[in-house]
Design a protein around this motif. Structure first.
Motif, PDB file in Angstrom:
ATOM      1  N   ASP A  29      84.794  61.572  64.548  1.00 39.16           N
ATOM      2  CA  ASP A  29      83.409  61.233  64.802  1.00 39.16           C
ATOM      3  C   ASP A  29      83.136  59.643  63.950  1.00 39.16           C
ATOM      4  O   ASP A  29      83.703  59.408  63.036  1.00 39.16           O
ATOM      5  CB  ASP A  29      82.567  62.204  63.948  1.00 39.16           C
ATOM      6  N   PHE A  30      82.318  59.066  64.741  1.00 32.83           N
ATOM      7  CA  PHE A  30      82.046  57.557  64.195  1.00 32.83           C
ATOM      8  C   PHE A  30      80.766  57.399  63.524  1.00 32.83           C
ATOM      9  O   PHE A  30      80.176  56.576  63.737  1.00 32.83           O
ATOM     10  CB  PHE A  30      82.464  56.664  65.224  1.00 32.83           C
ATOM     11  N   SER A  31      80.272  58.385  62.848  1.00 32.36           N
ATOM     12  CA  SER A  31      79.195  58.300  61.917  1.00 32.36           C
ATOM     13  C   SER A  31      78.048  58.171  62.662  1.00 32.36           C
ATOM     14  O   SER A  31      76.797  57.441  62.518  1.00 32.36           O
ATOM     15  CB  SER A  31      78.944  57.229  60.883  1.00 32.36           C
ATOM     16  N   GLY A  32      78.048  58.574  64.218  1.00 31.51           N
ATOM     17  CA  GLY A  32      76.691  58.387  64.980  1.00 31.51           C
ATOM     18  C   GLY A  32      76.873  56.883  65.742  1.00 31.51           C
ATOM     19  O   GLY A  32      75.634  56.806  66.506  1.00 31.51           O
ATOM     20  N   PHE A  33      77.425  56.100  65.348  1.00 29.80           N
ATOM     21  CA  PHE A  33      77.350  54.888  65.664  1.00 29.80           C
ATOM     22  C   PHE A  33      77.756  54.617  67.137  1.00 29.80           C
ATOM     23  O   PHE A  33      78.813  55.345  67.475  1.00 29.80           O
ATOM     24  CB  PHE A  33      78.197  53.844  65.032  1.00 29.80           C
ATOM     25  N   GLU A  34      77.040  53.758  68.186  1.00 29.98           N
ATOM     26  CA  GLU A  34      77.582  53.775  69.472  1.00 29.98           C
ATOM     27  C   GLU A  34      78.554  52.555  69.196  1.00 29.98           C
ATOM     28  O   GLU A  34      78.146  51.501  68.986  1.00 29.98           O
ATOM     29  CB  GLU A  34      76.233  53.367  70.203  1.00 29.98           C
ATOM     30  N   VAL A  35      79.569  52.550  69.969  1.00 27.81           N
ATOM     31  CA  VAL A  35      80.831  51.601  69.905  1.00 27.81           C
ATOM     32  C   VAL A  35      81.148  51.393  71.250  1.00 27.81           C
ATOM     33  O   VAL A  35      81.200  52.466  71.927  1.00 27.81           O
ATOM     34  CB  VAL A  35      82.067  52.148  69.057  1.00 27.81           C
ATOM     35  N   ASP A  36      81.116  50.260  71.661  1.00 27.72           N
ATOM     36  CA  ASP A  36      81.485  49.569  72.909  1.00 27.72           C
ATOM     37  C   ASP A  36      83.169  49.376  72.912  1.00 27.72           C
ATOM     38  O   ASP A  36      83.510  48.327  72.418  1.00 27.72           O
ATOM     39  CB  ASP A  36      80.673  48.197  73.167  1.00 27.72           C
ATOM     40  N   TYR A  37      83.632  50.191  73.643  1.00 31.72           N
ATOM     41  CA  TYR A  37      85.131  50.174  73.588  1.00 31.72           C
ATOM     42  C   TYR A  37      85.619  49.491  74.900  1.00 31.72           C
ATOM     43  O   TYR A  37      86.981  49.233  75.186  1.00 31.72           O
ATOM     44  CB  TYR A  37      85.695  51.757  73.694  1.00 31.72           C
ATOM     45  N   SER A  38      84.721  48.922  75.511  1.00 32.95           N
ATOM     46  CA  SER A  38      85.087  47.981  76.811  1.00 32.95           C
ATOM     47  C   SER A  38      85.142  46.640  76.537  1.00 32.95           C
ATOM     48  O   SER A  38      85.086  45.967  77.395  1.00 32.95           O
ATOM     49  CB  SER A  38      84.124  48.431  77.920  1.00 32.95           C
ATOM     50  N   LEU A  39      85.151  46.064  75.362  1.00 33.24           N
ATOM     51  CA  LEU A  39      85.199  44.630  75.305  1.00 33.24           C
ATOM     52  C   LEU A  39      86.342  43.828  75.838  1.00 33.24           C
ATOM     53  O   LEU A  39      87.452  44.484  75.808  1.00 33.24           O
ATOM     54  CB  LEU A  39      84.953  44.399  73.849  1.00 33.24           C
ATOM     55  N   PRO A  40      86.323  42.715  76.167  1.00 29.22           N
ATOM     56  CA  PRO A  40      87.511  42.097  76.808  1.00 29.22           C
ATOM     57  C   PRO A  40      88.614  41.812  75.768  1.00 29.22           C
ATOM     58  O   PRO A  40      88.216  41.720  74.582  1.00 29.22           O
ATOM     59  CB  PRO A  40      86.747  40.556  77.122  1.00 29.22           C
ATOM     60  N   ARG A  41      89.741  41.985  76.203  1.00 33.01           N
ATOM     61  CA  ARG A  41      90.974  42.064  75.366  1.00 33.01           C
ATOM     62  C   ARG A  41      91.084  40.490  74.800  1.00 33.01           C
ATOM     63  O   ARG A  41      91.592  40.468  73.554  1.00 33.01           O
ATOM     64  CB  ARG A  41      92.022  42.352  75.979  1.00 33.01           C
ATOM     65  N   LYS A  42      90.832  39.775  75.344  1.00 34.64           N
ATOM     66  CA  LYS A  42      90.989  38.153  74.992  1.00 34.64           C
ATOM     67  C   LYS A  42      89.633  37.687  74.977  1.00 34.64           C
ATOM     68  O   LYS A  42      88.786  37.980  75.741  1.00 34.64           O
ATOM     69  CB  LYS A  42      92.078  37.517  75.842  1.00 34.64           C
ATOM     70  N   ILE A  43      89.619  36.371  74.397  1.00 41.27           N
ATOM     71  CA  ILE A  43      88.364  35.622  74.162  1.00 41.27           C
ATOM     72  C   ILE A  43      87.897  35.432  75.340  1.00 41.27           C
ATOM     73  O   ILE A  43      88.686  34.872  76.372  1.00 41.27           O
ATOM     74  CB  ILE A  43      88.419  34.557  73.464  1.00 41.27           C
TER      75      ILE A  43
END
Ligand code: SF4
Ligand code: SF4
Length: 373
Positions: A29-43
């Protein structure tokens, strides 16, 4: 202001306390925070935007960060060629330092390199052969003219004898380090139940810190040398210069931020993808007017808050460890502060006798050393 520029989320190592922990942590569980796991791998944003952003702050310091930032050699070169910054710093595992041309390496004011102690311990945590390659690369960049600060950045947990390992790095390593910082792997993952942190912190780490402070001050007495052991240096600096109302010492959320691979600005690199903490985008934010984010309870009610500063915003908001477990971390902070405080009469005497100088306790703050491990 200081900005960690997250160049990539990829890494060329699989360290136990990072990759290994992440695997174990996947379902937690991540303490109820919404996490965007789809961020680009590189800048993925335009480097020209970063330049425009940095030019609004004459004191802008950029810290290349990852993943492993040196996997993005071309992006580093482009940024160093095109973006205004007062200083460039890199935080790296050191494996690819020989791949970046000296004309770039020699422009870093500081290189923080991940080394956990001697060869056996570093290779245990980070993989066989890691230590040797890092040390060879450090010798290589010195030969090629790098004369900035190199900080051994240790991650510390149950297999670490802090006294023995820090002493080894400054006294016995074939590349002797005069700057060392360490961070406890504590409160960052949902892992307390599978750790033996209590026994280790009480029986090994806290007594080890007491011995290490004595070693640090004895070296000043014997040789007039103030080793840059950052946790000690930071606290001694506050006590010597009368600063007892320190804000979070890593600077996260108020003077040190991170820029994600998609250009969004967050308080610290560990808060990667946490949408509740997006503070703007590098394309339109003003670096000098970013929203400030501060730690909350229990730190704000703690009697040593003014010297601790709150240790870690990420741990404070995500609460990966329960309050009861985190008390053990706070005990390590209290032990550290008390021990340095008890050594201050010896240090003040040395300053008074000009055996060491007040300036020896100064350093570039928020340079990616968190001070409170
Ligand atoms: S010792 Fe613990 S509770 Fe106190 S300020 Fe530091 S992190 Fe917060
Ligand atoms: S100490 Fe915590 S808040 Fe500060 S940079 Fe590290 S993870 Fe982020």
């Amino acid at each position: 202001m200081f900005f960690h520029v997250i160049l990539t989320t990829e890494c060329n190592l699989e360290c136990r306390y990072c990759f290994g922990e992440a695997l174990e942590d996947l379902d937690s569980d991540f303490s109820g925070f919404e996490v965007d796991y789809s961020l680009p791998r590189k800048i993925s944003y335009d480097v020209a935007l970063l330049d425009k952003f940095c030019r609004r702050d004459p004191d802008c310091v950029l810290i290349f960060y990852g993943g492993e930032p040196l996997l993005c050699l071309e992006e580093i070169k482009r940024i160093m060629d095109c973006v205004y910054a007062k200083h460039f710093i890199v935080q790296t595992n050191g494996l690819l330092l020989d791949r970046l041309a000296p004309e770039y390496v020699n422009r870093f004011s500081t290189i923080l390199v991940s080394v956990d102690g001697d060869e056996a311990l570093t290779d245990f945590y980070r993989g066989k052969g890691t230590f040797r390659r890092v040390v060879e690369n450090l010798k290589f960049i010195r030969r090629n003219g790098f004369n900035g600060e190199i900080i051994a950045r240790m991650t510390v947990m149950e297999q670490t004898d802090i006294y023995r390992q820090v002493r080894w790095l400054v006294e016995n390593c074939e590349f002797p380090f005069s700057s060392v910082h360490w961070q406890l792997n504590a409160g960052f993952w949902n892992d307390f139940e599978r750790r033996r942190f209590k026994e280790w912190s009480e029986e090994s780490y806290n007594p080890g810190i007491r011995k290490l402070v004595d070693f640090w001050v004895s070296r000043m007495e014997r040789e007039g040398v103030v080793l840059r052991l950052y946790p000690f240096l930071g606290i001694a600096n506050s006590l010597l210069f009368g600063r007892r109302k320190e804000l979070l010492r890593c600077g996260a959320g108020w003077i040190n931020y991170a820029i994600q691979t998609d250009g969004h600005i967050i308080p610290c690199p560990s808060m990667w993808g946490m949408k509740d903490f997006y503070l703007g985008h590098v394309g339109n934010a003003d670096p000098l007017r970013l929203k400030k984010v501060f730690v909350g309870e229990p730190c704000t009610k703690c009697d040593i808050f003014g010297l601790c500063g709150g240790r870690c915003l990420y741990a404070n908001v995500t609460k990966r460890w329960s309050d009861d477990a985190y008390i053990l971390v706070c005990k390590t902070v209290r032990n550290l502060i008390d021990t340095v405080d008890e050594a201050m009469p010896r240090i003040r005497k040395l300053v008074g006798r000009k055996r060491v100088r007040l300036e020896d306790f100064e350093f570039m703050k928020y340079n990616s050393c968190e001070i409170i491990p």
